[in-house]
Scaffold this motif. Structure first.
Motif, mmCIF file in Angstrom:
data_model
loop_
_atom_site.group_PDB
_atom_site.id
_atom_site.type_symbol
_atom_site.label_atom_id
_atom_site.label_comp_id
_atom_site.label_asym_id
_atom_site.label_seq_id
_atom_site.Cartn_x
_atom_site.Cartn_y
_atom_site.Cartn_z
ATOM 1 N N SER B 182 0.837 -1.200 0.000
ATOM 2 C CA SER B 182 0.000 0.000 0.000
ATOM 3 C C SER B 182 0.873 1.253 0.000
ATOM 4 O O SER B 182 0.558 2.247 -0.656
ATOM 5 C CB SER B 182 -0.932 -0.005 1.209
ATOM 6 O OG SER B 182 -0.192 -0.132 2.398
ATOM 7 N N ILE B 183 1.983 1.200 0.736
ATOM 8 C CA ILE B 183 2.899 2.338 0.791
ATOM 9 C C ILE B 183 3.578 2.521 -0.563
ATOM 10 O O ILE B 183 3.743 3.650 -1.053
ATOM 11 C CB ILE B 183 3.982 2.115 1.877
ATOM 12 C CG1 ILE B 183 3.336 1.927 3.247
ATOM 13 C CG2 ILE B 183 4.990 3.260 1.891
ATOM 14 C CD1 ILE B 183 2.866 3.181 3.908
ATOM 15 N N ALA B 184 3.965 1.421 -1.188
ATOM 16 C CA ALA B 184 4.622 1.498 -2.491
ATOM 17 C C ALA B 184 3.684 2.128 -3.523
ATOM 18 O O ALA B 184 4.093 3.000 -4.300
ATOM 19 C CB ALA B 184 5.070 0.106 -2.944
ATOM 20 N N VAL B 185 2.417 1.716 -3.505
ATOM 21 C CA VAL B 185 1.446 2.307 -4.435
ATOM 22 C C VAL B 185 1.346 3.815 -4.185
ATOM 23 O O VAL B 185 1.407 4.621 -5.119
ATOM 24 C CB VAL B 185 0.047 1.659 -4.265
ATOM 25 C CG1 VAL B 185 -0.996 2.402 -5.089
ATOM 26 C CG2 VAL B 185 0.088 0.196 -4.677
ATOM 27 N N TYR B 186 1.224 4.181 -2.931
ATOM 28 C CA TYR B 186 1.132 5.601 -2.554
ATOM 29 C C TYR B 186 2.331 6.381 -3.098
ATOM 30 O O TYR B 186 2.182 7.423 -3.724
ATOM 31 C CB TYR B 186 1.079 5.686 -1.030
ATOM 32 C CG TYR B 186 0.941 7.079 -0.463
ATOM 33 C CD1 TYR B 186 -0.239 7.788 -0.615
ATOM 34 C CD2 TYR B 186 1.990 7.669 0.238
ATOM 35 C CE1 TYR B 186 -0.378 9.050 -0.078
ATOM 36 C CE2 TYR B 186 1.846 8.936 0.784
ATOM 37 C CZ TYR B 186 0.661 9.618 0.630
ATOM 38 O OH TYR B 186 0.535 10.869 1.159
ATOM 39 N N ASP B 187 3.526 5.829 -2.895
ATOM 40 C CA ASP B 187 4.754 6.474 -3.359
ATOM 41 C C ASP B 187 4.767 6.630 -4.877
ATOM 42 O O ASP B 187 5.143 7.675 -5.401
ATOM 43 C CB ASP B 187 5.963 5.643 -2.949
ATOM 44 C CG ASP B 187 6.646 6.230 -1.737
ATOM 45 O OD1 ASP B 187 6.034 7.114 -1.111
ATOM 46 O OD2 ASP B 187 7.776 5.814 -1.429
ATOM 47 N N TYR B 188 4.386 5.562 -5.570
ATOM 48 C CA TYR B 188 4.408 5.607 -7.035
ATOM 49 C C TYR B 188 3.411 6.636 -7.552
ATOM 50 O O TYR B 188 3.681 7.350 -8.513
ATOM 51 C CB TYR B 188 4.094 4.226 -7.626
ATOM 52 C CG TYR B 188 5.228 3.242 -7.458
ATOM 53 C CD1 TYR B 188 6.556 3.660 -7.610
ATOM 54 C CD2 TYR B 188 4.994 1.917 -7.137
ATOM 55 C CE1 TYR B 188 7.598 2.769 -7.444
ATOM 56 C CE2 TYR B 188 6.036 1.015 -6.966
ATOM 57 C CZ TYR B 188 7.338 1.451 -7.118
ATOM 58 O OH TYR B 188 8.370 0.574 -6.950
ATOM 59 N N THR B 191 4.816 10.152 -6.938
ATOM 60 C CA THR B 191 5.951 10.534 -7.771
ATOM 61 C C THR B 191 5.636 10.353 -9.254
ATOM 62 O O THR B 191 6.523 10.333 -10.087
ATOM 63 C CB THR B 191 7.197 9.706 -7.402
ATOM 64 O OG1 THR B 191 6.856 8.325 -7.429
ATOM 65 C CG2 THR B 191 7.680 10.049 -6.006
ATOM 66 N N LEU B 192 4.348 10.203 -9.547
ATOM 67 C CA LEU B 192 3.855 10.122 -10.926
ATOM 68 C C LEU B 192 4.400 8.927 -11.705
ATOM 69 O O LEU B 192 4.448 8.948 -12.921
ATOM 70 C CB LEU B 192 4.161 11.426 -11.682
ATOM 71 C CG LEU B 192 3.644 12.708 -11.018
ATOM 72 C CD1 LEU B 192 4.111 13.935 -11.778
ATOM 73 C CD2 LEU B 192 2.128 12.689 -10.940
ATOM 74 N N GLN B 193 4.823 7.872 -11.003
ATOM 75 C CA GLN B 193 5.240 6.642 -11.694
ATOM 76 C C GLN B 193 4.025 5.739 -11.827
ATOM 77 O O GLN B 193 3.898 4.720 -11.157
ATOM 78 C CB GLN B 193 6.340 5.934 -10.905
ATOM 79 C CG GLN B 193 7.553 6.813 -10.653
ATOM 80 C CD GLN B 193 8.626 6.074 -9.898
ATOM 81 O OE1 GLN B 193 9.151 5.064 -10.360
ATOM 82 N NE2 GLN B 193 8.952 6.541 -8.705
ATOM 83 N N TRP B 194 3.146 6.126 -12.737
ATOM 84 C CA TRP B 194 1.836 5.500 -12.748
ATOM 85 C C TRP B 194 1.822 4.101 -13.341
ATOM 86 O O TRP B 194 0.917 3.332 -13.071
ATOM 87 C CB TRP B 194 0.826 6.424 -13.432
ATOM 88 C CG TRP B 194 0.458 7.544 -12.521
ATOM 89 C CD1 TRP B 194 1.072 7.841 -11.330
ATOM 90 C CD2 TRP B 194 -0.582 8.491 -12.662
ATOM 91 N NE1 TRP B 194 0.471 8.919 -10.738
ATOM 92 C CE2 TRP B 194 -0.543 9.348 -11.541
ATOM 93 C CE3 TRP B 194 -1.550 8.707 -13.637
ATOM 94 C CZ2 TRP B 194 -1.432 10.389 -11.360
ATOM 95 C CZ3 TRP B 194 -2.437 9.759 -13.449
ATOM 96 C CH2 TRP B 194 -2.385 10.587 -12.336
ATOM 97 N N THR B 195 2.794 3.768 -14.182
ATOM 98 C CA THR B 195 2.832 2.399 -14.704
ATOM 99 C C THR B 195 2.998 1.422 -13.551
ATOM 100 O O THR B 195 2.259 0.436 -13.426
ATOM 101 C CB THR B 195 4.009 2.230 -15.681
ATOM 102 O OG1 THR B 195 3.972 3.323 -16.599
ATOM 103 C CG2 THR B 195 3.910 0.929 -16.441
ATOM 104 N N LYS B 196 3.976 1.723 -12.687
ATOM 105 C CA LYS B 196 4.200 0.846 -11.535
ATOM 106 C C LYS B 196 2.992 0.860 -10.605
ATOM 107 O O LYS B 196 2.584 -0.184 -10.075
ATOM 108 C CB LYS B 196 5.445 1.294 -10.779
ATOM 109 C CG LYS B 196 6.724 1.039 -11.566
ATOM 110 C CD LYS B 196 7.907 1.644 -10.845
ATOM 111 C CE LYS B 196 9.168 1.499 -11.679
ATOM 112 N NZ LYS B 196 10.260 2.312 -11.142
ATOM 113 N N ALA B 197 2.438 2.046 -10.401
ATOM 114 C CA ALA B 197 1.257 2.138 -9.539
ATOM 115 C C ALA B 197 0.126 1.280 -10.094
ATOM 116 O O ALA B 197 -0.550 0.569 -9.350
ATOM 117 C CB ALA B 197 0.808 3.599 -9.426
#
Lengths: 256, 231
Positions: B182-188, B191-197
């Motif tokens: 959940s934290i990783a999704v929030y971070d992505y 930081t506008l790294q939406w592919t990873k999100a």
């Protein structure tokens, strides 16, 4: 409570939420005399103080929302109803202008921030030596990807050739405020925080990181598209440059 | 090119956290559920309310207290001291402690329901056959409560996977240690790294759907079974 009652509860909840939605009158709309300011977390204390001065003078009331600069930028890009953006860097306001989210000629640097190494323990932070000795288990920083004070902290570690050695000890707060809170609760013995956060905090020990160890933390303000016709927001932008606002900035350790 | 190792780390960590939390909760939650189902104590419902608190409390409240309790002045700091640390915040163990509190009602409640559902009768019968209380619990109560245990385990696991606010407050976002999904999704997203999100968020969506579907199917099976046993 059986699982069946869980279901009943869930349907009750849906009904309650629907009613709340119907009752809420024009949510997300600030009153005429109010305007919304997306504010970098490190600036929160100073912003409240400047906001109070501004309200006393003009009658307009700023509503502040605090967060990491990157987080606020994402919200603005997704149409959050902010009129003014007080960032902790220059990159995001610049980008806001480039993306057509902000008024082009409204951007200016309202403050230069300073980074400090802080511990709530008296005498623990004596200067650069504290970092070299590394006599701590956790070093709190703001998230370097979203928070300029976090990026500055990483740059300072790099400049001191300590980045590799101290990386295992790093804990990240979501923004400068959380990094400060990790250190203030003692969960991390030391933390890189904004000097401005220490102005209202008593006790502990700190070292102001020399400006040459990181790129300058120029904090830019920009008028957002939503606020371009707001008299209140425009007046607030002008007020940020006033002597009264500068006096507050100075007290919080900002250079302006 | 996408860095899959970077995406895998929070997934593995989240699965580990949810697994450990679920096991701990089954071990400590089952006796609590048993006591809640059987006890005549006047404090029973008060204890039940304490267990259920995380259903209502904002995760920030829990996170705030945990930050203090896990810290150098709290019991967590004392425990950490035994192992040469000074705080349990920012550690995997700290997250397990937080998650155990946070997910407890989701495990205890279904198990308690299951214990209550079969009533006194089977235990009384076992007692007339001279089964000791211990034996009655292991050979009669636990097997009868199996659907409840299963439901509790699935819910506890899923709820821990979905945990965010508490971990944001006590985790410190350390890769491989406290940087969960959940934290990783929030971070992505931030930081506008939406592919990873998108990859992680989509995965969580499918996972959650499957969990809820499983729960509904289990619920129906449980319902049928109870239907049969009620005269």
């Amino acid at each position: 409570m059986s699982l069946l009652t869980y279901r009943k509860l869930a349907s009750l909840l849906v009904v309650a939420l629907t009613m709340a939605g119907l009752l809420a009158v024009a949510p997300g709309q600030a009153k005429a005399a109010e305007f919304r300011v997306a504010t970098a977390a490190n600036f929160s204390d100073a912003a409240r103080e400047i906001g109070a001065l501004f309200e006393a003078k003009s009658g307009y009331r700023p509503l502040f929302s605090f967060g990491a600069t990157g987080q606020l930028y994402t919200q603005i890009a997704q149409g959050a109803p902010f009129d003014v953006f007080l960032a902790a860097d220059q990159a995001r306001p610049e980008r806001a202008v480039a993306e057509g989210l902000a008024v082009a000629d409204s951007r200016f640097t309202y403050a230069w921030g300073r980074l400090a190494l802080f511990s709530r323990d008296k005498g623990r932070v004596t200067g650069e030596a504290t970092l070299h000795e590394g006599d701590f288990t956790k070093l709190a920083i703001a998230n370097p990807l979203t928070a300029p004070y976090g990026a500055a902290a990483v740059e300072a570690l790099q400049a001191l050739s300590l980045r590799d050695a101290l990386t295992p000890k790093l804990v990240q707060g979501n923004n400068a405020s959380q990094a400060f809170q990790f250190a203030a609760t003692g969960n991390a013995e030391v933390g890189f925080v904004a000097l401005s956060q220490l102005a209202v905090h008593e006790g502990g020990s700190y070292w102001v990181v020399p400006a040459k160890l990181h790129s300058p933390i120029a904090q830019d303000a920009v008028l957002l598209t939503a606020g371009k016709d707001s008299e209140a927001a425009q007046a607030f932008m002008a007020f940020l440059k006033s002597d009264a606002a500068r006096a507050v900035l100075a007290r919080y350790g900002y250079e302006s | 090119m996408l860095d899959f190792a970077e995406l895998w780390s929070p997934i593995r960590l989240t699965l580990e956290l949810a697994t450990v939390t679920t096991l701990v909760l089954l071990v400590i939650g089952t006796p609590i559920a048993w006591w809640l189902a059987r006890s005549q104590s006047r404090w029973k419902e008060a204890v039940a309310a304490v267990v259920a608190l995380p259903l209502v409390l904002p995760p920030t409240v829990l996170g705030f207290y945990l930050l203090i309790l896990l810290g150098p002045e709290g019991p967590g700091g004392w425990i950490a001291g035994l192992f040469g640390g000074r705080t349990l915040a920012f550690t995997f163990e700290g997250l397990v402690i937080g998650s155990v509190f946070y997910s407890m009602p989701f495990v205890v409640q279904p198990i308690r329901n299951a214990f209550e559902a079969f009533g006194e009768r089977p235990l009384e019968v076992a007692a007339t056959l001279r089964a000791s209380p211990w034996d009655r619990f292991w050979s009669v109560a636990l097997p009868l409560a199996r659907p409840g245990l299963l439901t509790g385990a699935v819910l506890g696991f899923a709820h821990t996977v979905g945990e965010f606010g508490v971990i944001l407050m006590i985790g410190g976002n350390i890769p491989g240690e406290t940087r969960v999904l959940s934290i990783a999704v929030y971070d992505y997203v931030e930081t506008l790294q939406w592919t990873k999100a998108h990859i992680l968020a989509g995965g969580l969506l499918i996972f959650s759907f499957l969990v809820i579907l499983t729960m509904m199917l289990l619920d129906r099976r449980l319902g049928r079974r109870l239907g049969q046993s009620t005269p």
